[in-house]
Design an enzyme around this catalytic site. Structure first.
Site, PDB file in Angstrom:
ATOM      1  N   LYS A 268       0.867  -1.183   0.000  1.00 35.63           N
ATOM      2  CA  LYS A 268       0.000   0.000   0.000  1.00 35.63           C
ATOM      3  C   LYS A 268       0.901   1.230   0.000  1.00 35.63           C
ATOM      4  O   LYS A 268       1.413   1.619   1.031  1.00 35.63           O
ATOM      5  CB  LYS A 268      -0.887  -0.030   1.255  1.00 35.63           C
TER       6      LYS A 268
ATOM      7  N   GLU B  47       9.721   1.748  10.681  1.00 37.05           N
ATOM      8  CA  GLU B  47      10.727   2.798  10.438  1.00 37.05           C
ATOM      9  C   GLU B  47      10.004   4.126  10.525  1.00 37.05           C
ATOM     10  O   GLU B  47       9.196   4.446   9.651  1.00 37.05           O
ATOM     11  CB  GLU B  47      11.342   2.625   9.049  1.00 37.05           C
TER      12      GLU B  47
ATOM     13  N   CYS C 202      13.472  11.415   6.267  1.00 35.90           N
ATOM     14  CA  CYS C 202      13.480  11.129   7.710  1.00 35.90           C
ATOM     15  C   CYS C 202      14.884  11.279   8.294  1.00 35.90           C
ATOM     16  O   CYS C 202      15.039  11.460   9.492  1.00 35.90           O
ATOM     17  CB  CYS C 202      12.949   9.726   7.960  1.00 35.90           C
TER      18      CYS C 202
ATOM     19  N   GLU D 286       8.988  16.570  14.895  1.00 39.05           N
ATOM     20  CA  GLU D 286       9.474  16.437  13.523  1.00 39.05           C
ATOM     21  C   GLU D 286       8.693  17.381  12.611  1.00 39.05           C
ATOM     22  O   GLU D 286       7.468  17.311  12.541  1.00 39.05           O
ATOM     23  CB  GLU D 286       9.284  14.995  13.049  1.00 39.05           C
TER      24      GLU D 286
HETATM   25  P1  NDP Z   1       2.247   8.395   7.457  1.00 43.54           P
HETATM   26  O1  NDP Z   1       2.542   7.705   8.712  1.00 43.54           O
HETATM   27  O2  NDP Z   1       1.143   9.380   7.420  1.00 43.54           O
HETATM   28  O3  NDP Z   1       1.928   7.360   6.309  1.00 43.54           O
HETATM   29  C1  NDP Z   1       2.789   6.299   5.918  1.00 43.54           C
HETATM   30  C2  NDP Z   1       1.979   5.247   5.176  1.00 43.54           C
HETATM   31  O4  NDP Z   1       1.069   4.649   6.101  1.00 43.54           O
HETATM   32  C3  NDP Z   1       1.125   5.796   4.040  1.00 43.54           C
HETATM   33  O5  NDP Z   1       1.044   4.840   3.023  1.00 43.54           O
HETATM   34  C4  NDP Z   1      -0.202   5.994   4.739  1.00 43.54           C
HETATM   35  O6  NDP Z   1      -1.267   6.049   3.836  1.00 43.54           O
HETATM   36  C5  NDP Z   1      -0.258   4.754   5.599  1.00 43.54           C
HETATM   37  N1  NDP Z   1      -1.175   4.832   6.726  1.00 43.54           N
HETATM   38  C6  NDP Z   1      -1.687   5.936   7.345  1.00 43.54           C
HETATM   39  N2  NDP Z   1      -2.536   5.584   8.342  1.00 43.54           N
HETATM   40  C7  NDP Z   1      -2.553   4.226   8.366  1.00 43.54           C
HETATM   41  C8  NDP Z   1      -3.222   3.242   9.171  1.00 43.54           C
HETATM   42  N3  NDP Z   1      -4.062   3.596  10.150  1.00 43.54           N
HETATM   43  N4  NDP Z   1      -3.017   1.937   8.925  1.00 43.54           N
HETATM   44  C9  NDP Z   1      -2.180   1.565   7.948  1.00 43.54           C
HETATM   45  N5  NDP Z   1      -1.528   2.429   7.137  1.00 43.54           N
HETATM   46  C10 NDP Z   1      -1.694   3.744   7.350  1.00 43.54           C
HETATM   47  O7  NDP Z   1       3.620   9.042   7.018  1.00 43.54           O
HETATM   48  P2  NDP Z   1       3.880   9.935   5.751  1.00 43.54           P
HETATM   49  O8  NDP Z   1       3.452   9.282   4.486  1.00 43.54           O
HETATM   50  O9  NDP Z   1       3.375  11.289   6.087  1.00 43.54           O
HETATM   51  O10 NDP Z   1       5.478   9.919   5.690  1.00 43.54           O
HETATM   52  C11 NDP Z   1       6.248  10.787   6.400  1.00 43.54           C
HETATM   53  C12 NDP Z   1       6.768  10.151   7.649  1.00 43.54           C
HETATM   54  O11 NDP Z   1       7.527   9.007   7.347  1.00 43.54           O
HETATM   55  C13 NDP Z   1       7.683  11.065   8.403  1.00 43.54           C
HETATM   56  O12 NDP Z   1       7.325  11.104   9.757  1.00 43.54           O
HETATM   57  C14 NDP Z   1       9.049  10.431   8.257  1.00 43.54           C
HETATM   58  O13 NDP Z   1       9.926  10.668   9.294  1.00 43.54           O
HETATM   59  C15 NDP Z   1       8.716   8.994   8.123  1.00 43.54           C
HETATM   60  N6  NDP Z   1       9.774   8.305   7.390  1.00 43.54           N
HETATM   61  C16 NDP Z   1      10.590   7.433   8.070  1.00 43.54           C
HETATM   62  C17 NDP Z   1      11.626   6.803   7.433  1.00 43.54           C
HETATM   63  C18 NDP Z   1      12.492   5.824   8.155  1.00 43.54           C
HETATM   64  O14 NDP Z   1      13.151   5.049   7.495  1.00 43.54           O
HETATM   65  N7  NDP Z   1      12.518   5.808   9.464  1.00 43.54           N
HETATM   66  C19 NDP Z   1      11.904   7.050   6.006  1.00 43.54           C
HETATM   67  C20 NDP Z   1      10.987   7.958   5.397  1.00 43.54           C
HETATM   68  C21 NDP Z   1       9.952   8.553   6.081  1.00 43.54           C
HETATM   69  P3  NDP Z   1      -1.846   7.498   3.427  1.00 43.54           P
HETATM   70  O15 NDP Z   1      -0.760   8.223   2.741  1.00 43.54           O
HETATM   71  O16 NDP Z   1      -2.954   7.167   2.534  1.00 43.54           O
HETATM   72  O17 NDP Z   1      -2.280   8.159   4.706  1.00 43.54           O
END
Ligand code: NDP
Length: 481
Positions: A174, A249, A283, A385
């Site tokens: 997803k 992550e 991130c 963040e």
């Molecule tokens: P989100 O947590 O909002 O979303 C990540 C993914 O999870 C998306 O595909 C999102 O879908 C999905 N999602 C959201 N809610 C749910 C749920 N309840 N159940 C299952 N899946 C869900 O993060 P962002 O997309 O905003 O990404 C940014 C974040 O990612 C930042 O905080 C960043 O730090 C972190 N990040 C961490 C990395 C690491 O390696 N540690 C690397 C890159 C980013 P949808 O978009 O449709 O909401």
């Protein structure tokens, strides 16, 4: 007619069960440029069913054959590098030059790395004197769920699915609904490369609907998630009581520690990158810069001078350094943090405002690279963040103080240290509570190394054998001699 992204389920590109689509925005213009499926638990159920059916054949296929198919997909990405880079830039707002030099090459590198890694993956044997032999059997888990974010869309999508597929799992993925296009193009390449039907399934839609249904599905044995800490917590609360394997992550608030004995020019140049690459939407970006007091004024003056040379603009222009933020709401969030920083007593040294790019990008979500001084390390700006082009600078007096400041947030993803003193580099690296420490460099990756965060930055390690092991069940077999 506007392009419609489709789900990839059972080897076919298909519409969602609901027949409903959502708008997909180009962040650099603020205009809708394609539509994506608003999938729900029916699409997830369908995808998991076909993935489950495909599992027996895929997991028993010779690893060399699995590997060859993944290598073929990597070749096709390389062939289509320009098209992927353009699609990702339009979908995400990042400079096309960055997509072409970093994101897309890394996506094919992820596939190649795990495709070859799986061939070399071996099991341990322990000989217990003359009494017994213990050996470890590692078998693919079944259907894995991979949920990826919008900031490095194809890079992080492939970082999750590649080890799962190489290890013999089938996958339901997803991608983020905010940048779905490259995963869609990837689905097409899987068909072209002859990936057996049902081995990889890509379901587009909202996290709260499609993503959550994937996490909740009882036949999904593992969830590999990259995203925000709040979402990670929610996913863990659903998956943990179901005893699923989870790899999380999450976010970061990474320190960039600069000692007076650093190589000054390198420290400044790399700090520009670690602060503002991908508009700060990585991130691993260093968002809190700590500088030893005796170097502070010199560093800040040169850093700000170089930040002011960065160009914010049309991501399709080769000279652009910072493109658009991902969405209107993210733009509002970043601008909100800049306002908050001012209220908390911060002084904006440069940047701080939205940028109106004339021409085709006038409706886009652009922000100036922003440097803020004068804040306490405990204030909200320095604790949460922001995930945008905003960094703070703070002086420190001693090594102990630098460590204390670095460790003063709930996050622990990565840290960067600048010093020419080898002993200090080892000492400070051991004390900073981050999963990844870069000394005199940033974002230098060897895919064999464990990748992941401490504290609220995540659970589990991805990369190398850790990733392949994550997607397998481990069994010890003890044979009494
Ligand atoms: P989100 O947590 O909002 O979303 C990540 C993914 O999870 C998306 O595909 C999102 O879908 C999905 N999602 C959201 N809610 C749910 C749920 N309840 N159940 C299952 N899946 C869900 O993060 P962002 O997309 O905003 O990404 C940014 C974040 O990612 C930042 O905080 C960043 O730090 C972190 N990040 C961490 C990395 C690491 O390696 N540690 C690397 C890159 C980013 P949808 O978009 O449709 O909401």
């Amino acid at each position: 007619m506007m392009e419609r992204i489709l789900n990839y389920i059972g080897g076919e590109l298909i519409a969602p069960e609901s027949k409903e689509y959502m708008d997909n925005y180009d962040p650099s213009t603020g205009l809708v440029y394609s539509l994506l499926p608003d999938s729900d638990e029916r699409d997830i159920r369908k995808a998991v069913a076909v993935a489950d059916k495909a599992f027996a054949a895929w997991s028993s296929l010779a690893v060399e054959k699995r590997s060859a198919i993944l290598q073929r997909i990597a070749d096709l990405i390389d062939r289509d590098l320009d098209a992927f880079a353009l699609a990702e830039s339009i979908d995400n707002g990042k400079p096309v030059s960055l997509a072409k030099s970093l994101d897309i090459p890394r996506a094919s590198a992820n596939l190649r790395f795990f495709a070859s890694g799986a061939i070399h993956f071996s099991s341990d044997a322990n000989i217990t004197g003359k009494e017994a032999i213990n050996y470890t059997l590692q078998t693919p888990l079944g259907v894995a769920g991979c949920i990826s974010p919008w900031n490095l869309p194809l890079y992080l999508f492939t970082w999750k699915i590649a080890p799962a597929l190489a290890a013999g799992c089938t996958v339901v993925a997803k991608p983020s609904e905010l940048s779905p296009m490259t995963a869609y193009l990837f689905s097409k390449l899987c068909i072209e490369a002859g990936l057996p039907k049902g081995v990889l399934n890509v379901v587009h839609g909202l996290g709260s609907k499609a993503g959550q249904a994937l996490v909740e599905h009882p036949e999904v044995k593992a969830i590999s998630f990259t995203g925000g800490t709040v979402t990670g917590k929610k996913i863990a609360s659903i998956a943990a009581p179901m005893f699923k394997k989870i790899s999380l992550e999450l976010g970061g608030k990474n320190p960039n520690i600069i000692f007076a004995d650093c190589n000054f020019d390198q420290a400044v140049a790399t700090s520009i990158q670690s602060s503002f690459s991908n508009q700060g939407e990585i991130c691993l970006c260093g968002s809190r810069i700590f500088v030893e007091r005796i170097l502070y004024d010199k560093f800040v003056s040169e850093f700000v001078k170089q930040v002011e040379k960065l160009s914010v603009g049309d991501p399709l222009e080769p000279s652009t350094n910072l493109g658009a933020l991902i969405s209107q709401s993210h733009l509002n969030k970043v601008l909100g943090y800049i306002e908050l920083a001012k209220q908390e007593g911060g002084k904006i040294l440069t940047g701080g405002t939205q940028v109106k790019v004339p021409g085709r990008c006038e409706g886009g979500y652009f922000v100036e690279p922003t440097v803020i001084a004068g804040l306490d390390h405990r204030c909200t700006t320095n604790q949460e963040e922001i995930f945008g082009p905003v960094v703070t600078v703070m002086p420190f007096e001693t090594e102990e103080e630098a460590i204390r400041l670095a460790n003063s947030t709930p996050y622990g993803l990565s840290a960067t240290l600048w010093t020419e003193n080898l002993k200090r580099a080892h000492r400070v690296s051991a004390e900073v509570k981050s999963g990844i420490i870069w000394v005199n460099c940033w974002l230098f990756r060897d895919l064999r190394t464990p990748f992941g965060g401490m504290k609220q930055s995540g659970v589990g390690r991805e990369g190398g054998w850790d990733a392949l092991k994550f997607f397998t069940d481990t069994k010890n077999i003890c044979i009494r001699l």
